[in-house]
Write a protein that holds these residues in place. Structure first.
Motif, PDB file in Angstrom:
ATOM      1  N   ILE A  26       0.865  -1.181   0.000  1.00 37.33           N
ATOM      2  CA  ILE A  26       0.000   0.000   0.000  1.00 37.33           C
ATOM      3  C   ILE A  26       0.903   1.234   0.000  1.00 37.33           C
ATOM      4  CG2 ILE A  26      -1.798   1.245   1.246  1.00 37.33           C
ATOM      5  CD1 ILE A  26      -2.337  -1.428   2.763  1.00 37.33           C
ATOM      6  N   GLY A  28       0.831   5.752  -0.635  1.00 38.22           N
ATOM      7  CA  GLY A  28       0.000   6.947  -0.775  1.00 38.22           C
ATOM      8  C   GLY A  28       0.723   8.183  -0.304  1.00 38.22           C
ATOM      9  N   GLU A 116      -2.963   0.672   6.347  1.00 39.69           N
ATOM     10  CA  GLU A 116      -3.334   1.826   5.536  1.00 39.69           C
ATOM     11  C   GLU A 116      -2.289   2.924   5.556  1.00 39.69           C
ATOM     12  OE1 GLU A 116      -7.066   3.176   7.220  1.00 39.69           O
ATOM     13  OE2 GLU A 116      -6.050   4.785   8.287  1.00 39.69           O
ATOM     14  N   THR A 139      -6.015  11.850   1.146  1.00 39.15           N
ATOM     15  CA  THR A 139      -6.087  10.538   0.529  1.00 39.15           C
ATOM     16  C   THR A 139      -5.876   9.464   1.597  1.00 39.15           C
ATOM     17  OG1 THR A 139      -5.197   9.128  -1.207  1.00 39.15           O
ATOM     18  CG2 THR A 139      -3.640  10.509  -0.076  1.00 39.15           C
ATOM     19  N   THR A 140      -6.564   8.347   1.431  1.00 39.20           N
ATOM     20  CA  THR A 140      -6.372   7.192   2.290  1.00 39.20           C
ATOM     21  C   THR A 140      -6.343   5.959   1.399  1.00 39.20           C
ATOM     22  OG1 THR A 140      -7.576   8.223   4.115  1.00 39.20           O
ATOM     23  CG2 THR A 140      -7.297   5.852   4.224  1.00 39.20           C
ATOM     24  N   ALA A 141      -5.315   5.148   1.562  1.00 35.35           N
ATOM     25  CA  ALA A 141      -5.188   3.912   0.789  1.00 35.35           C
ATOM     26  C   ALA A 141      -5.162   2.738   1.751  1.00 35.35           C
ATOM     27  CB  ALA A 141      -3.920   3.944  -0.059  1.00 35.35           C
ATOM     28  N   ARG A 142      -5.943   1.720   1.436  1.00 36.48           N
ATOM     29  CA  ARG A 142      -6.006   0.518   2.282  1.00 36.48           C
ATOM     30  C   ARG A 142      -5.681  -0.704   1.468  1.00 36.48           C
ATOM     31  NH1 ARG A 142     -10.600   3.408   4.484  1.00 36.48           N
ATOM     32  NH2 ARG A 142     -10.052   4.004   6.582  1.00 36.48           N
TER      33      ARG A 142
END
Length: 142
Positions: A26, A28, A116, A139-142
């Motif tokens: 992950i 970001g 995340e 932004t949030t990436a999981r």
């Protein structure tokens, strides 16, 4: 050349047949800049976390900023720390001002190992006598 292609095909076939052995990654981040008059300020934050097929995790985080003023003052600051548990945090700030005219940028990034990556950047610039210009990017990436 033929051996390389055959080996690659076998490796691809094994990877497709074994989803339990997949690696999870992950990444970001965010960044932004503001400018007004003779001032400018920019910040950026980025992070990543990866879980190996055996369940081991590794994480990284980075941040930076820059500020400039033609005839005024400029300053930047970056801090990073390990939060509670498997968490990494970064905080980047940059600001510049000349009299009443100013620009500033602020980025916060957080990495939760194996789970995340989140990041938020807020920017603002202002010239006396006019309305301030502001923006937020998250932004949030999981």
């Amino acid at each position: 050349m033929r051996t390389f292609l055959t080996t690659s095909a076998v490796a691809l076939l094994l990877a497709a047949a074994s989803p339990a052995l997949a690696q999870k990654s992950i990444t970001g981040g965010t960044g932004g800049s503001a400018a007004a008059g003779g001032t400018s300020a920019s910040t950026v934050g980025t992070g990543g976390t990866s879980t190996s097929p055996t369940g081991s995790t590794g994480s990284s985080i980075a941040a930076g900023g820059s500020a400039a003023a033609v005839d005024g003052k400029a300053q930047t600051g970056v801090s990073m720390n390990k939060g509670t548990g498997p968490v990494l945090n970064s905080n980047a700030r940059a600001q510049a001002h000349e009299g009443g005219t100013f620009s500033r940028s602020h980025t916060r990034t957080k990495v939760k190992a194996g789970e995340e990556v989140g990041s938020t950047t807020k920017t603002m610039s202002h010239v006396p006598g006019s309305k301030p210009t502001m923006s937020t990017t998250s932004t949030t990436a999981r």
